[in-house]
Structure formats: structure tokens, C-alpha cells
Design an enzyme around this catalytic site. Structure first.
Site, PDB file in Angstrom:
ATOM      1  N   HIS A 103      19.188 -12.083  40.427  1.00  0.00           N
ATOM      2  CA  HIS A 103      20.093 -10.692  40.395  1.00  0.00           C
ATOM      3  C   HIS A 103      20.911 -10.857  41.426  1.00  0.00           C
ATOM      4  O   HIS A 103      20.576 -10.266  42.515  1.00  0.00           O
ATOM      5  CB  HIS A 103      19.375  -9.397  40.138  1.00  0.00           C
ATOM      6  CG  HIS A 103      20.095  -8.224  39.914  1.00  0.00           C
ATOM      7  ND1 HIS A 103      19.710  -6.787  40.038  1.00  0.00           N
ATOM      8  CD2 HIS A 103      21.635  -7.856  39.579  1.00  0.00           C
ATOM      9  CE1 HIS A 103      20.650  -6.233  39.779  1.00  0.00           C
ATOM     10  NE2 HIS A 103      21.920  -6.713  39.738  1.00  0.00           N
TER      11      HIS A 103
ATOM     12  N   ASP B 220      15.943  -9.849  43.793  1.00  0.00           N
ATOM     13  CA  ASP B 220      17.254  -9.092  44.084  1.00  0.00           C
ATOM     14  C   ASP B 220      18.023  -9.720  45.215  1.00  0.00           C
ATOM     15  O   ASP B 220      17.229  -9.597  46.405  1.00  0.00           O
ATOM     16  CB  ASP B 220      16.688  -7.787  44.203  1.00  0.00           C
ATOM     17  CG  ASP B 220      16.367  -7.201  43.120  1.00  0.00           C
ATOM     18  OD1 ASP B 220      17.364  -6.846  42.213  1.00  0.00           O
ATOM     19  OD2 ASP B 220      15.277  -6.623  42.793  1.00  0.00           O
TER      20      ASP B 220
ATOM     21  N   HIS C 282      11.747 -11.279  38.920  1.00  0.00           N
ATOM     22  CA  HIS C 282      13.240 -10.817  39.294  1.00  0.00           C
ATOM     23  C   HIS C 282      13.477 -10.856  40.725  1.00  0.00           C
ATOM     24  O   HIS C 282      12.540 -10.148  41.610  1.00  0.00           O
ATOM     25  CB  HIS C 282      13.368  -9.450  38.671  1.00  0.00           C
ATOM     26  CG  HIS C 282      14.513  -8.839  38.607  1.00  0.00           C
ATOM     27  ND1 HIS C 282      15.631  -9.161  37.939  1.00  0.00           N
ATOM     28  CD2 HIS C 282      15.121  -8.243  39.457  1.00  0.00           C
ATOM     29  CE1 HIS C 282      16.815  -8.406  38.279  1.00  0.00           C
ATOM     30  NE2 HIS C 282      16.445  -7.904  39.402  1.00  0.00           N
TER      31      HIS C 282
ATOM     32  N   MET D  91      21.161  -9.144  47.724  1.00  0.00           N
ATOM     33  CA  MET D  91      22.065  -8.396  48.071  1.00  0.00           C
ATOM     34  C   MET D  91      22.762  -8.668  49.573  1.00  0.00           C
ATOM     35  O   MET D  91      21.859  -9.454  50.390  1.00  0.00           O
ATOM     36  CB  MET D  91      21.428  -6.868  48.520  1.00  0.00           C
ATOM     37  CG  MET D  91      20.721  -6.277  47.268  1.00  0.00           C
ATOM     38  SD  MET D  91      20.120  -4.926  47.621  1.00  0.00           S
ATOM     39  CE  MET D  91      18.952  -4.541  46.332  1.00  0.00           C
TER      40      MET D  91
ATOM     41  N   MET E 160      22.275  -1.388  34.422  1.00  0.00           N
ATOM     42  CA  MET E 160      21.619  -1.020  35.646  1.00  0.00           C
ATOM     43  C   MET E 160      21.255   0.553  35.262  1.00  0.00           C
ATOM     44  O   MET E 160      22.164   1.437  34.918  1.00  0.00           O
ATOM     45  CB  MET E 160      22.374  -0.932  36.840  1.00  0.00           C
ATOM     46  CG  MET E 160      22.561  -2.441  37.465  1.00  0.00           C
ATOM     47  SD  MET E 160      21.038  -3.028  37.753  1.00  0.00           S
ATOM     48  CE  MET E 160      20.504  -2.209  39.170  1.00  0.00           C
TER      49      MET E 160
ATOM     50  N   ASP F 274      17.232  -2.371  34.754  1.00  0.00           N
ATOM     51  CA  ASP F 274      16.430  -2.497  36.024  1.00  0.00           C
ATOM     52  C   ASP F 274      16.900  -1.226  36.964  1.00  0.00           C
ATOM     53  O   ASP F 274      18.058  -0.772  37.020  1.00  0.00           O
ATOM     54  CB  ASP F 274      17.699  -3.452  36.746  1.00  0.00           C
ATOM     55  CG  ASP F 274      16.978  -4.283  38.056  1.00  0.00           C
ATOM     56  OD1 ASP F 274      16.175  -3.218  38.568  1.00  0.00           O
ATOM     57  OD2 ASP F 274      17.540  -5.008  38.658  1.00  0.00           O
TER      58      ASP F 274
HETATM   59  C1  DX5 Z   1      17.992  -2.099  42.612  1.00  0.00           C
HETATM   60  C2  DX5 Z   1      17.249  -3.584  42.491  1.00  0.00           C
HETATM   61  C3  DX5 Z   1      16.062  -3.443  41.535  1.00  0.00           C
HETATM   62  C4  DX5 Z   1      15.034  -2.608  42.002  1.00  0.00           C
HETATM   63  C5  DX5 Z   1      14.143  -1.798  41.240  1.00  0.00           C
HETATM   64  O1  DX5 Z   1      19.002  -2.517  43.251  1.00  0.00           O
HETATM   65  O2  DX5 Z   1      18.163  -4.337  41.563  1.00  0.00           O
HETATM   66  O3  DX5 Z   1      15.577  -4.599  40.956  1.00  0.00           O
HETATM   67  O4  DX5 Z   1      14.202  -3.406  42.849  1.00  0.00           O
HETATM   68  O5  DX5 Z   1      13.114  -1.200  41.826  1.00  0.00           O
HETATM   69  P1  DX5 Z   1      12.745   0.123  41.252  1.00  0.00           P
HETATM   70  O6  DX5 Z   1      11.618  -0.150  40.000  1.00  0.00           O
HETATM   71  O7  DX5 Z   1      11.630   0.788  42.161  1.00  0.00           O
HETATM   72  O8  DX5 Z   1      13.637   1.155  40.905  1.00  0.00           O
HETATM   73 ZN    ZN Z   2      17.494  -6.334  40.154  1.00  0.00          ZN
END
Ligand code: DX5
Ligand code: ZN
Length: 229
Positions: free
Chosen positions: A77, A46, A44, A48, A148, A182
């Protein structure tokens, strides 16, 4: 980069997906190898942009770099304001499943259809405060819904159980959809997510705070297997 990998993701479930947010970015190749050795079946990623969420991570060059070192399916994501501007570059970089946030777009069904036309899997994500009704009209265009369980943007936040209600409701109304959760998933929360019908469990801190990724993932797998339905 094809919907073949989507089938691998589908058949991987129920499965823990390590989130490459809290890993050692100075040793990304090594981290991916360690996760693969630990039994990871899907990664996965992430993404941003510092705009849709108040944090920034990485984009296509890193996705492409990871792709050079693994054949694992990549679940990307997108926590970005303009997912369509980057969908094709992300697919070209190696994404297999692209998830956009419903809060970021005006017409989620159109965005989902455009991503599908790129030949990859499509997911739609919603933050804890966003009602399921925001997905009306786009669910038949997506392969997966990501509920989420924290506000998108940071790892290490506290689990919000509102995601469980959404998953349970979707499991009833759309049993064909892949369901992902997530945020704040750990040994205390993962079984409830499984019981709600979740297939894919994104985990950041509950893996990366441990030295032994295999043991951490195995413990989470056991908790999934022990969940009551
Ligand atoms: C948050 C991300 C997650 C995050 C999860 O915005 O999308 O994927 O990394 O991390 P934990 O498991 O620490 O909440
Ligand atoms: Zn994520």
C-alpha cells in the site's frame, strides 16, 4: 513478483491481511513467521513517505528483507506522493500487488497501466473524503480498489463507515474487482465490511494488540463467515 501471485490473493478472499505497521520491527522475521503460522495468506505492507501522509514507515529494503523470509503474496500500500518513481523498485523488491492513492496522481488510469506493465497486480486506494467518482476512467485498469476507512497515515484510528457505501456501490457496478478495506477493522466492524462485499480486510491493531495472533485472526475469520449478505 508476477501476476500469478495476484491469483493467490484473489483466491485467498475473503481473508484478513495483517498490516505490518504495528508489528515489532525489531523482530520482523519472527513477526512474519508468527503471522504465517497464524494462517495469514497475504501480507499488507504500509509504505509512507512523510509527504503524502504525515508519517513515515519503510521502503524497498524492508520489502526485500521480508521477501527473503516468506513466499506469501505481498500487498504493498503506497501512501506516497510519487508512486511511479518507486513502482519498479517495489516490484523488484518483491511486491505482488501495488496500490497507489488516487489523490496522489493526476492520471490514475495511466499510473495503473504503467504498474500493470510491470507484471504485478494493481490497486487504487481512496481516502474517506474522496468520492468514488475520482476513480472514473481508471477502474478498467485496476485489479483491486482499496476503500480507506480511516485517513491514510496511522494505525489505531476509528473506523469511518463511508467506506462501506463505496464498497457496496463498487460491488454492484464492478463485480469483477477485488475489494479491500483498511483502517479500524476489528470484531465490531469486519462483518459490516463483508456484508458490503469486501474481499480483503486489512487489520493492524486488532491483531497486534493480542499476543496470540492465530486466535485474533480466527476470531476475525469467524466474524467474516457470520456476516449476512
Ligand atoms: C493506515 C494503514 C493501515 C493501518 C491499519 O494508513 O494503511 O494499514 O495499519 O491499522 P488499524 O487496523 O489499526 O486501523
Ligand atoms: Zn494499509
Amino acid at each position: 513478483m508476477s501476476r500469478d501471485k495476484l491469483e493467490l490473493i484473489r483466491t485467498a478472499g475473503p481473508s484478513v491481511l495483517p498490516s505490518l505497521l504495528m508489528c515489532d520491527f525489531g523482530d520482523l522475521k519472527g513477526e512474519v513467521a508468527r503471522l504465517e503460522d497464524a494462517g495469514t495468506r497475504v501480507l499488507h505492507l504500509d509504505v509512507m513517505d512523510g509527504h503524502f501522509v504525515p508519517n513515515m514507515t519503510y521502503a524497498m529494503p524492508i520489502v526485500k528483507g521480508i521477501r527473503r523470509h516468506t513466499e506469501l503474496p505481498m500487498d504493498v500500500h503506497l501512501m506516497i506522493s510519487d508512486p511511479m518513481a518507486y513502482a519498479k523498485p517495489m516490484v523488484d523488491a518483491g511486491a505482488d500487488l501495488l496500490t497507489f492513492h488516487v489523490e496522489a496522481v493526476d492520471d490514475a488510469a495511466a499510473v495503473a497501466a504503467e504498474i500493470r506493465d510491470l507484471g504485478v497486480g494493481v490497486g487504487v486506494a481512496l481516502n474517506p473524503d474522496t468520492p468514488l467518482s475520482a476513480l472514473d476512467g481508471c477502474l478498467d485498469q485496476v485489479d483491486m480498489v482499496l476503500a480507506m476507512s480511516v485517513n491514510a497515515g496511522f494505525g489505531g484510528q476509528k473506523f469511518n463507515p463511508v467506506a462501506l457505501e463505496k464498497l457496496a456501490s463498487l460491488k454492484q457496478s464492478h463485480p469483477e474487482l477485488l475489494l479491500e478495506i483498511d483502517g479500524g477493522i476489528n470484531l465490531d466492524t469486519i462483518a459490516a465490511a463483508r456484508s458490503a462485499g469486501c474481499d480483503l480486510f486489512v487489520v493492524g491493531s486488532a491483531i497486534f494488540k493480542h499476543d496470540d495472533y492465530a486466535a485474533a485472526i480466527a476470531a476475525l475469520d469467524r466474524a467474516i463467515a457470520g456476516a449476512t449478505s
